[in-house]
Design an enzyme around this catalytic site. Structure first.
Site, PDB file in Angstrom:
ATOM      1  N   SER A 131       0.848  -1.195   0.000  1.00 46.17           N
ATOM      2  CA  SER A 131       0.000   0.000   0.000  1.00 46.17           C
ATOM      3  C   SER A 131       0.885   1.247   0.000  1.00 46.17           C
ATOM      4  O   SER A 131       0.518   2.279  -0.572  1.00 46.17           O
ATOM      5  CB  SER A 131      -0.910  -0.007   1.220  1.00 46.17           C
ATOM      6  OG  SER A 131      -0.149  -0.126   2.406  1.00 46.17           O
ATOM      7  N   ASP A 176       9.045  -3.040  -4.930  1.00 41.15           N
ATOM      8  CA  ASP A 176       7.634  -2.672  -4.845  1.00 41.15           C
ATOM      9  C   ASP A 176       7.291  -1.540  -5.816  1.00 41.15           C
ATOM     10  O   ASP A 176       6.288  -1.585  -6.532  1.00 41.15           O
ATOM     11  CB  ASP A 176       7.277  -2.241  -3.417  1.00 41.15           C
ATOM     12  CG  ASP A 176       7.691  -3.275  -2.380  1.00 41.15           C
ATOM     13  OD1 ASP A 176       7.920  -4.436  -2.766  1.00 41.15           O
ATOM     14  OD2 ASP A 176       7.796  -2.917  -1.195  1.00 41.15           O
TER      15      ASP A 176
END
Ligand code: GLA
Length: 386
Positions: A131, A176
């Site tokens: 996130s 990521d």
């Protein structure tokens, strides 16, 4: 996950909060890592993909140097002057957009101007689905356009990593952000973290009747407390003991020598990284030649290596993996930084409900918290939505 609704609601919330319309809405996805864990900061190989869960950022530049950020996940408005952004400038989610502004100004060689931003997200927080990278990459893509810094997507990945390393204070790698920026529908991002060369690898899950299940244990993990950093330090120690610039340079053949010269813990950390790099390469090869049904044993071996050698799994993750495999998953492993978060299970569609029910039942039996189980697909990376 109706994206047009998210886009409109982020824009409307921006207008309601700040009293004027945003210049645009940008979004970036979370990611799941198929295989290649903790290999990124060892300059090895990773194979993540961007998922169909995104963070939407409605943004406008301001005339001054002030940055204001708000989000659907807290009522608070965070505000800072660009020049005041430094380590620990914020100790919650606001550190991500603040950090990106700081890092983009640095790498994009611009002073930048302030901005107002509003974030909305359907990427679960703390479950190892990045996130944080989704916030970073939606912000960096937007500011790169608005500030006209014109950095490439691989450079924006570096912006996100720098923000995390220097402002958030988490010593993470570049996986990521690369997945969030470079992802494509139905494809994984095969990244060589040394050369930073990226290739799109077709997954073909759908064609083979497979689904990728996320089993979020809801045991929250954090990357800026001890466990992640000590693993990184052990890898650096192991590389230096092998006289290697990084563990990327250490081959499976050299593990015998490593075992002789290292203490047991350092050796096992090293063995995880060296064998995991090999598993990533084999997974890519198998996806190309035999398709996704053939990668199960590699996923399972990756989990065992993280559980026993790298020691970053927890009981809930081990249980999720074991139960999924026992109930017909092609393969399963914990994913992400570890110490909590989620496992993945690659499963035939016909087995999904059996696996889901079995995991729920086993967690209840063992007195664990209720996991959140859902399927994800490989989706497009960061983009401007309006
Ligand atoms: C976190 C970090 C990544 C990577 C993984 C482990 O997600 O942000 O850089 O190191 O953990 O593979």
């Amino acid at each position: 996950m109706t994206t047009s609704r998210n886009i409109e609601s982020a824009a409307a919330a921006f207008e309601a909060r700040y009293g004027y319309a945003p210049t645009g809405v940008w979004s970036a996805p979370g990611r799941v890592n198929l295989i290649g864990e903790h290999t990124d900061y060892n300059l090895g190989f990773v194979l993540p993909f961007a998922i169909n869960r995104r963070t939407y950022a409605a943004i406008s530049l301001r005339q001054d140097q002030t940055v204001r950020v708000m989000s659907s996940f807290s009522d608070e408005q965070h505000q800072i002057e660009l020049a005041d952004i430094s380590k620990n400038a914020a100790n919650d989610w606001a550190a991500y957009p603040f950090g990106v502004a700081w890092a983009l100004a640095k790498l994009g060689q611009t002073a930048g101007v302030g901005f107002d931003a509003y974030f909305e997200s359907d990427v679960p927080v703390g479950s190892g689905l990045s996130s944080s990278a989704a916030i970073e990459c939606s912000t960096s893509l937007a500011l790169n356009e608005l500030w006209q810094t014109n950095l490439s997507r691989p450079e924006l990945a570096r912006v996100g990593q720098l923000a995390e390393n220097e402002i958030v204070g988490a010593p993470t790698g570049i996986m990521d952000q690369s997945a969030s920026l470079l992802g494509e529908r139905d494809h994984a991002v095969f990244l060589d973290c040394k050369s930073l060369e990226a290739q799109s690898i077709e997954l073909g899950f759908d064609d083979e009747g497979l689904e990728l299940l996320i089993i979020d244990t809801r045991v929250a993990h954090r990357l800026n407390d001890g466990g992640y950093a000590t693993r990184r330090a052990a890898c650096e120690l192991g590389a230096s003991q092998m006289n290697a610039a990084s563990l990327r340079e250490v081959s499976i053949d050299q593990l015998g020598k490593a075992k002789e010269i290292m203490d047991d813990v350092t050796f096992r950390r090293v063995r995880h990284i060296v064998t995991e790099n090999e598993r990533v390469l084999e997974t890519v090869e198998k996806l190309r030649t035999e398709g996704p049904k053939s990668i199960g044993a590699l996923l399972n071996a990756s989990h065992v290596s993280m559980r026993d050698d790298f020691e970053i799994s927890i009981d809930e993750l081990d249980t999720a993996v074991d139960v999924a495999i026992r109930h017909g998953a092609v393969g399963a492993r914990m994913t992400g930084g570890g110490f909590g978060g989620a496992a993945i299970a690659l499963a035939p569609i016909a087995k999904v409900s059996e696996i889901t029910l079995a995991v729920l039942a086993e967690f209840e039996l063992l007195g664990y918290g209720k996991p959140n189980i859902f399927a994800v697909t490989a989706d497009q990376g960061a983009r401007r939505d309006r």
